[in-house]
Write a protein that holds these residues in place. Structure first.
Motif, PDB file in Angstrom:
ATOM      1  N   GLU A   1      -7.296  -2.621  -7.987  1.00 49.84           N
ATOM      2  CA  GLU A   1      -8.343  -2.106  -6.979  1.00 49.84           C
ATOM      3  C   GLU A   1      -9.032  -3.221  -6.658  1.00 49.84           C
ATOM      4  O   GLU A   1      -9.755  -3.869  -7.431  1.00 49.84           O
ATOM      5  CB  GLU A   1      -9.200  -0.904  -7.924  1.00 49.84           C
TER       6      GLU A   1
ATOM      7  N   GLY B   1      -9.198  -2.220  -1.271  1.00 51.12           N
ATOM      8  CA  GLY B   1      -8.664  -0.789  -1.783  1.00 51.12           C
ATOM      9  C   GLY B   1      -7.698  -0.949  -2.993  1.00 51.12           C
ATOM     10  O   GLY B   1      -7.493  -1.913  -3.401  1.00 51.12           O
ATOM     11  N   THR B   2      -6.694  -0.169  -2.882  1.00 50.18           N
ATOM     12  CA  THR B   2      -5.697  -0.026  -3.956  1.00 50.18           C
ATOM     13  C   THR B   2      -4.531  -0.579  -3.270  1.00 50.18           C
ATOM     14  O   THR B   2      -3.794  -0.257  -2.411  1.00 50.18           O
ATOM     15  CB  THR B   2      -5.349   1.418  -4.333  1.00 50.18           C
TER      16      THR B   2
ATOM     17  N   LYS C   1     -12.104  -4.984  -4.090  1.00 46.51           N
ATOM     18  CA  LYS C   1     -13.435  -4.964  -3.186  1.00 46.51           C
ATOM     19  C   LYS C   1     -13.244  -6.039  -2.151  1.00 46.51           C
ATOM     20  O   LYS C   1     -12.557  -6.980  -2.223  1.00 46.51           O
ATOM     21  CB  LYS C   1     -14.427  -5.259  -3.999  1.00 46.51           C
TER      22      LYS C   1
ATOM     23  N   ARG D   1       0.899  -1.254   0.067  1.00 45.45           N
ATOM     24  CA  ARG D   1      -0.128  -0.147  -0.103  1.00 45.45           C
ATOM     25  C   ARG D   1       0.999   1.170   0.005  1.00 45.45           C
ATOM     26  O   ARG D   1       2.178   1.296   0.572  1.00 45.45           O
ATOM     27  CB  ARG D   1      -1.023   0.064   1.286  1.00 45.45           C
TER      28      ARG D   1
END
Length: 334
Positions: free
Chosen positions: A133, A114-115, A135, A85
């Motif tokens: 990306e 998230g990313t 979920k 991250r």
């Protein structure tokens, strides 16, 4: 108290052999503790009731894939896979995936959606990166990932009058702010080259002591190819800042942080290691003066602060080739 620990198999089965008769509570904890949420359930060690079912909800994501040679398609059995991250290009967290077998397959369990940036490193090959990306509860199969030959970046640097800029240093930074090799300097023709660059997306920073910093985003390096980049450094727009207190007296040691459109979301404080001496100091002298001789024209956002005083933020519009002088008064903090 915890009595026994075991690990589930590929199909989710688990077993606690030879437990003493009695009542137990059975719970489920995934690696790193947060990815799976399951409520402990009562269980009894009784041969007549050997099975207990646990239902778990995935709050993060699972990513799978298979890494193969870009040229032959043969599996790469030994490599490192990391999920990271980033916040403003700075690594915040890392999760290491598990390489399952000699077929080059891997799986990684992430505790949050998230990313995430996937980084794959294998001996003798450039790093492969991909931004995902994800979920909550998602299982993403990336399929076959080909890791192949390195690329290169060939850059030519000129000034505002289209003349080549010699002795400029080129920093090629990826998502992790790591450079694939030592930054080269431009020659008399303004050219420099980065070789052995892993395929991916980069930001090119060009630093010359007498020119504003040059920033080129989204430099895409493809496998086995050379990305050619033209960099035009703008004409310097010197900025002089006089820092005073409420009574008009100079404030020595006030700190300056600045940014402008081409630099965002970075600030001068984040890239100060790349600033050469010609860029000027970021602290006021005994006369309260800070002089920045190589800022680019356009809007520059500045933030002044000093110990025991309230900070001041201001946007200053600079014109190419002209010196702009501003006075900022820092009030004492109450």
């Amino acid at each position: 108290a915890e009595l026994a620990v075991t690990t589930t198999t590929d199909n989710g089965a688990f077993a606690f052999p030879a437990l003493p008769a009695g009542a137990y509570r059975v719970g489920l904890v995934a690696p790193r503790g947060r990815a799976l949420a399951a409520t402990p359930v009562p269980a009894t060690a009784d041969p007549r009731r050997p099975d207990v079912a646990l239902e778990a909800t995935l709050s993060g994501a699972v990513v799978r894939g298979r890494v193969v040679d870009g040229a032959t398609g043969a599996p790469i059995p030994r490599y490192e896979t990391t999920f990271r991250r980033y916040a403003f290009l700075v690594p915040q967290e890392a999760v290491y995936a598990v390489v399952d077998d000699a077929l080059g397959r891997f799986s990684g369990e992430l505790d949050e959606p998230g990313t995430w940036t996937l980084e794959i490193e294998a001996d003798g090959r450039p790093r492969h990166t991909a931004v995902l990306e994800l979920k909550a509860g998602e299982t993403r199969d990336l399929g076959e990932i080909r890791v192949g030959a390195a690329g290169a970046v060939d850059a030519r640097v000129v000034d505002a009058r289209q003349q080549p800029v010699a002795f400029a240093r080129l920093h090629l930074l990826g998502a992790s702010l790591e450079e694939p090799a030592g930054p080269p300097f431009t020659g008399p023709d303004g050219r420099a080259r980065h070789d052995a660059v892993p395929p991916g997306r980069y930001t090119l920073f060009v630093v010359s002591p007498r020119h504003p910093i040059g920033i080129v985003r989204d430099v895409v390096v493809a496998e086995g190819e050379t990305a050619r980049v033209a960099v035009a450094l703008p004409e310097p727009s010197p900025l002089e800042i006089v820092v005073r207190d409420e009574g008009g007296r100079p404030v020595e040691g006030a700190s300056l942080v600045y940014t402008f459109d081409a630099m965002r979301p970075l600030t001068s404080d984040m890239v100060k290691a790349y600033e050469p001496p010609g860029f000027g100091p970021n602290r006021s002298d005994a006369a309260g003066l800070i002089r920045k001789p190589t800022l680019p024209p356009g809007d520059v956002e500045i933030f002044l602060s000093a110990e025991g005083r309230l900070g001041e933020r201001r946007t200053v519009t600079l014109k190419a080739g002209e010196t702009t002088r501003v006075e900022i008064r820092l009030a004492a903090s109450r």
